[in-house]
Scaffold this active site. Structure first.
Site, PDB file in Angstrom:
ATOM      1  N   PRO A  17      45.499 -57.562  26.670  1.00 25.29           N
ATOM      2  CA  PRO A  17      45.872 -56.142  27.138  1.00 25.29           C
ATOM      3  C   PRO A  17      45.789 -55.935  28.731  1.00 25.29           C
ATOM      4  O   PRO A  17      44.633 -56.371  29.035  1.00 25.29           O
ATOM      5  CB  PRO A  17      45.353 -55.392  26.197  1.00 25.29           C
ATOM      6  N   ALA A  18      46.506 -55.620  29.287  1.00 22.89           N
ATOM      7  CA  ALA A  18      46.698 -55.325  30.622  1.00 22.89           C
ATOM      8  C   ALA A  18      45.428 -54.329  31.276  1.00 22.89           C
ATOM      9  O   ALA A  18      44.806 -54.540  32.331  1.00 22.89           O
ATOM     10  CB  ALA A  18      47.964 -54.723  31.411  1.00 22.89           C
ATOM     11  N   GLY A  20      41.768 -52.940  29.882  1.00 19.37           N
ATOM     12  CA  GLY A  20      40.668 -52.916  29.078  1.00 19.37           C
ATOM     13  C   GLY A  20      39.512 -51.835  29.638  1.00 19.37           C
ATOM     14  O   GLY A  20      39.713 -51.396  30.679  1.00 19.37           O
ATOM     15  N   GLY A  22      35.776 -51.367  30.391  1.00 16.93           N
ATOM     16  CA  GLY A  22      34.769 -51.946  31.159  1.00 16.93           C
ATOM     17  C   GLY A  22      33.552 -51.212  30.469  1.00 16.93           C
ATOM     18  O   GLY A  22      33.325 -50.314  30.186  1.00 16.93           O
ATOM     19  N   TYR A  52      24.914 -57.265  29.932  1.00 14.23           N
ATOM     20  CA  TYR A  52      24.818 -55.927  29.955  1.00 14.23           C
ATOM     21  C   TYR A  52      23.861 -55.167  29.198  1.00 14.23           C
ATOM     22  O   TYR A  52      23.627 -53.716  29.065  1.00 14.23           O
ATOM     23  CB  TYR A  52      26.390 -55.165  29.771  1.00 14.23           C
ATOM     24  N   HIS A 121      29.746 -66.349  32.426  1.00 16.95           N
ATOM     25  CA  HIS A 121      29.690 -64.817  33.350  1.00 16.95           C
ATOM     26  C   HIS A 121      29.719 -65.311  34.931  1.00 16.95           C
ATOM     27  O   HIS A 121      30.130 -64.477  35.679  1.00 16.95           O
ATOM     28  CB  HIS A 121      28.354 -63.960  33.034  1.00 16.95           C
TER      29      HIS A 121
HETATM   30  N1  NAP Z   1      32.431 -60.344  35.415  1.00 17.05           N
HETATM   31  C1  NAP Z   1      31.616 -59.871  36.321  1.00 17.05           C
HETATM   32  O1  NAP Z   1      30.744 -60.358  36.853  1.00 17.05           O
HETATM   33  C2  NAP Z   1      31.761 -58.139  36.299  1.00 17.05           C
HETATM   34  C3  NAP Z   1      31.209 -57.641  37.396  1.00 17.05           C
HETATM   35  C4  NAP Z   1      31.386 -56.132  37.522  1.00 17.05           C
HETATM   36  C5  NAP Z   1      32.349 -55.661  36.538  1.00 17.05           C
HETATM   37  N2  NAP Z   1      32.491 -56.214  35.348  1.00 17.05           N
HETATM   38  C6  NAP Z   1      33.561 -55.511  34.436  1.00 17.05           C
HETATM   39  O2  NAP Z   1      34.377 -54.737  34.828  1.00 17.05           O
HETATM   40  C7  NAP Z   1      34.233 -53.530  34.422  1.00 17.05           C
HETATM   41  C8  NAP Z   1      34.762 -52.640  35.760  1.00 17.05           C
HETATM   42  O3  NAP Z   1      33.864 -52.722  36.827  1.00 17.05           O
HETATM   43  P1  NAP Z   1      32.635 -51.663  37.254  1.00 17.05           P
HETATM   44  O4  NAP Z   1      32.299 -51.214  36.214  1.00 17.05           O
HETATM   45  O5  NAP Z   1      31.925 -52.427  38.236  1.00 17.05           O
HETATM   46  O6  NAP Z   1      33.566 -50.575  38.138  1.00 17.05           O
HETATM   47  P2  NAP Z   1      34.963 -49.661  38.094  1.00 17.05           P
HETATM   48  O7  NAP Z   1      35.275 -49.589  36.366  1.00 17.05           O
HETATM   49  O8  NAP Z   1      36.012 -50.298  39.021  1.00 17.05           O
HETATM   50  O9  NAP Z   1      34.208 -48.152  38.423  1.00 17.05           O
HETATM   51  C9  NAP Z   1      33.684 -47.487  37.535  1.00 17.05           C
HETATM   52  C10 NAP Z   1      32.929 -46.357  38.257  1.00 17.05           C
HETATM   53  O10 NAP Z   1      34.325 -45.409  38.576  1.00 17.05           O
HETATM   54  C11 NAP Z   1      34.139 -44.189  38.162  1.00 17.05           C
HETATM   55  N3  NAP Z   1      35.425 -43.621  37.625  1.00 17.05           N
HETATM   56  C12 NAP Z   1      36.136 -44.435  36.434  1.00 17.05           C
HETATM   57  N4  NAP Z   1      37.278 -43.931  36.521  1.00 17.05           N
HETATM   58  C13 NAP Z   1      37.292 -43.064  37.562  1.00 17.05           C
HETATM   59  C14 NAP Z   1      38.394 -42.152  37.964  1.00 17.05           C
HETATM   60  N5  NAP Z   1      39.839 -42.051  37.114  1.00 17.05           N
HETATM   61  N6  NAP Z   1      38.254 -40.978  38.999  1.00 17.05           N
HETATM   62  C15 NAP Z   1      37.110 -41.397  39.535  1.00 17.05           C
HETATM   63  N7  NAP Z   1      36.235 -41.886  39.258  1.00 17.05           N
HETATM   64  C16 NAP Z   1      36.225 -42.889  38.217  1.00 17.05           C
HETATM   65  C17 NAP Z   1      33.108 -44.438  36.958  1.00 17.05           C
HETATM   66  O11 NAP Z   1      32.492 -43.171  36.745  1.00 17.05           O
HETATM   67  P3  NAP Z   1      32.352 -42.150  35.214  1.00 17.05           P
HETATM   68  O12 NAP Z   1      31.784 -43.087  34.420  1.00 17.05           O
HETATM   69  O13 NAP Z   1      31.684 -41.105  35.567  1.00 17.05           O
HETATM   70  O14 NAP Z   1      34.042 -41.866  35.254  1.00 17.05           O
HETATM   71  C18 NAP Z   1      32.235 -45.356  37.379  1.00 17.05           C
HETATM   72  O15 NAP Z   1      31.159 -44.886  38.534  1.00 17.05           O
HETATM   73  C19 NAP Z   1      32.898 -53.362  34.084  1.00 17.05           C
HETATM   74  O16 NAP Z   1      32.361 -52.352  33.345  1.00 17.05           O
HETATM   75  C20 NAP Z   1      32.475 -54.680  33.568  1.00 17.05           C
HETATM   76  O17 NAP Z   1      33.088 -54.682  32.108  1.00 17.05           O
HETATM   77  C21 NAP Z   1      32.253 -57.723  35.541  1.00 17.05           C
END
Ligand code: NAP
Length: 302
Positions: A17-18, A20, A22, A52, A121
Site C-alpha cells: 500500500p502506497a 503506511g 510509521g 523501535y 534494517h
Molecule cells: N528504515 C529506517 O531506518 C527508518 C528510519 C526512520 C524512519 N523509518 C520509518 O518511517 C516512519 C516515518 O519516519 P519518521 O517517523 O522519521 O518521520 P515522519 O513521519 O516523516 O515525521 C514524523 C513527525 O512529523 C509530525 N507530523 C506527522 N504528520 C504531520 C502533519 N500532517 N503535519 C505536521 N506534522 C506532522 C509528527 O508529529 P505528531 O505525531 O505530533 O503528528 C512527527 O513529529 C517511521 O515512523 C518508521 O516507521 C524508518
C-alpha cells in the site's frame, strides 16, 4: 493513482500500500491506541521494527484495530525489520543462524505468524551481511515473510548481493524527500527492480521532530527554506505535509508518515485528491541537498 488503497508492486505476488503508518518513536504507552486508530482511519500498512522497542504494543494495536474494523490479517500489510547488530556500537552482527530467531521473536512479539515484508534494517552487519540476506531468502521460502528487502543500503551494499549471485531485495527503505532525492541510488535500484520505500518524508517541515530530546540534524538554512513548500501547499489547498507525502507517492515511492495526532493521521492518508503539477515537480527536483538528515547516525558503509 485512485485513492488511499493505491498499491505499488514489490514482486510477482505482493504489492505494498502506497501509504503506511510509521511507528518509530511511538512509546509503548501510546502504540496500541495509535495503531488501532490508524487502522480505523484507513491505514492498511504498518511499518515497525524490533529496533523501535514497541513490537508488543504495536501488535496489540493491530489486533484491536482489525477486530474493531471487522478486518482480517490478510487486509493488513505489516513490515518488520531485523536489527542486524552494529560492531561500531559494540553490538555483534547477527549471524545467519540468529537471523531467523530474531524474525521469530519479532513475530511472537507482534502476535503474527508472518509479515508481508521483512527488511534488514541497516547494512551494519559487515561480514555477516550476506549471511543475513541468505537467511531472509530462507524466511521468504518458508512463508514467514511474503517479501523481503533491505533498508539504508547503498549501491555497494546492493552490488554485494548481486555479486554473490543471490536474488535481489524486493525493496530498499531509505530516507527520501525533496532534500534527499538519491537519484544515483534510485536508478541503480530501478535497474534491479528494487522498489523504493520512503521514510522521514516530513523532514522538510519546519515543525519536524523539534521537541527536546528528538535528534533533528537540520541546519538553520534548511529550517528557513520553507517558503516554496508553503506556497505550493496553499496553491493545492493542502498542508505542507500532504504536499511532501504526495511528492513521494507521485514519484512511485510508498511513504510511511507517523503521527499521534488524529487529524494529522487522517490528513496524511488523504493524498489522492490533488496532483502536483509538472512545474512544481520540476522545482522540487532542484531542491536535492544530498544525503539524508533524519538518521545520520553511524557509517552505513560499514
Ligand atoms: N528504515 C529506517 O531506518 C527508518 C528510519 C526512520 C524512519 N523509518 C520509518 O518511517 C516512519 C516515518 O519516519 P519518521 O517517523 O522519521 O518521520 P515522519 O513521519 O516523516 O515525521 C514524523 C513527525 O512529523 C509530525 N507530523 C506527522 N504528520 C504531520 C502533519 N500532517 N503535519 C505536521 N506534522 C506532522 C509528527 O508529529 P505528531 O505525531 O505530533 O503528528 C512527527 O513529529 C517511521 O515512523 C518508521 O516507521 C524508518
Amino acid at each position: 493513482m485512485s485513492g488511499p488503497q493505491t498499491t505499488f508492486a514489490l514482486n510477482a505476488d505482493t504489492s505494498i500500500p502506497a501509504v503506511g503508518f510509521g511507528t518509530y518513536l511511538i512509546s509503548n504507552d501510546d502504540a496500541e491506541t495509535a495503531i488501532s486508530s490508524a487502522i480505523a482511519a484507513g491505514y492498511r500498512h504498518i511499518d515497525t521494527a524490533s529496533g523501535y522497542h514497541n513490537e508488543e504494543t504495536v501488535g496489540a494495536g493491530i489486533r484491536k484495530g482489525l477486530q474493531a474494523e471487522g478486518l482480517s490479517r490478510a487486509d493488513l500489510f505489516v513490515t518488520a525489520k531485523l536489527w542486524p547488530g552494529n560492531p561500531a556500537w559494540g553490538d555483534a552482527p547477527k549471524t545467519g543462524a540468529q537471523t531467523p530467531e530474531e524474525c521469530d521473536a519479532s513475530l511472537s512479539r507482534l502476535g503474527l505468524d508472518y509479515v508481508d515484508l521483512y527488511l534488514i534494517h541497516a547494512p551494519y552487519g559487515g561480514d555477516m551481511r550476506l549471511e543475513q540476506w541468505r537467511a531472509l531468502l530462507e524466511l521468504q521460502a518458508i512463508g514467514k515473510a511474503r517479501s523481503i528487502g533491505v533498508s539504508n543500503f547503498n549501491e555497494g551494499h546492493l552490488d554485494e548481493i548481486s555479486a554473490a549471485g543471490l536474488p535481489m531485495p524486493d525493496a530498499n527503505q531509505i530516507e527520501l524527500h525533496p532534500w534527499s532525492q538519491k537519484p544515483g541510488l534510485l536508478a541503480h535500484m530501478a535497474r534491479h527492480n528494487i522498489a523504493p520505500i520512503a521514510y522521514s518524508s516530513l523532514v522538510p517541515l519546519s515543525t519536524w521532530r523539534t521537541e527536546p530530546g528528538q535528534d533533528s540534524a537540520k541546519t538553520d538554512d534548511m529550517k528557513a527554506d520553507g517558503a516554496a513548500f508553503k506556497g505550493m501547499a496553499q496553491k493545492y489547498g493542502v498542508s505542507e505535509a500532504q504536499l511532501l507525502l504526495r511528492w513521494g507517492v507521485q514519484n512511485g515511492y510508498a511513504v510511511l508518515p507517523k503521527s499521534l495526532n488524529p487529524e494529522r493521521m487522517a490528513q496524511n492518508l488523504d493524498l489522492f485528491s490533488f496532483t502536483i503539477d509538472d512545474a512544481d515537480m520540476a522545482q522540487m527536483a532542484t531542491m536535492d541537498r544530498g544525503d539524508g538528515v533524519a538518521w545520520a547516525s553511524g557509517d552505513p558503509s560499514k
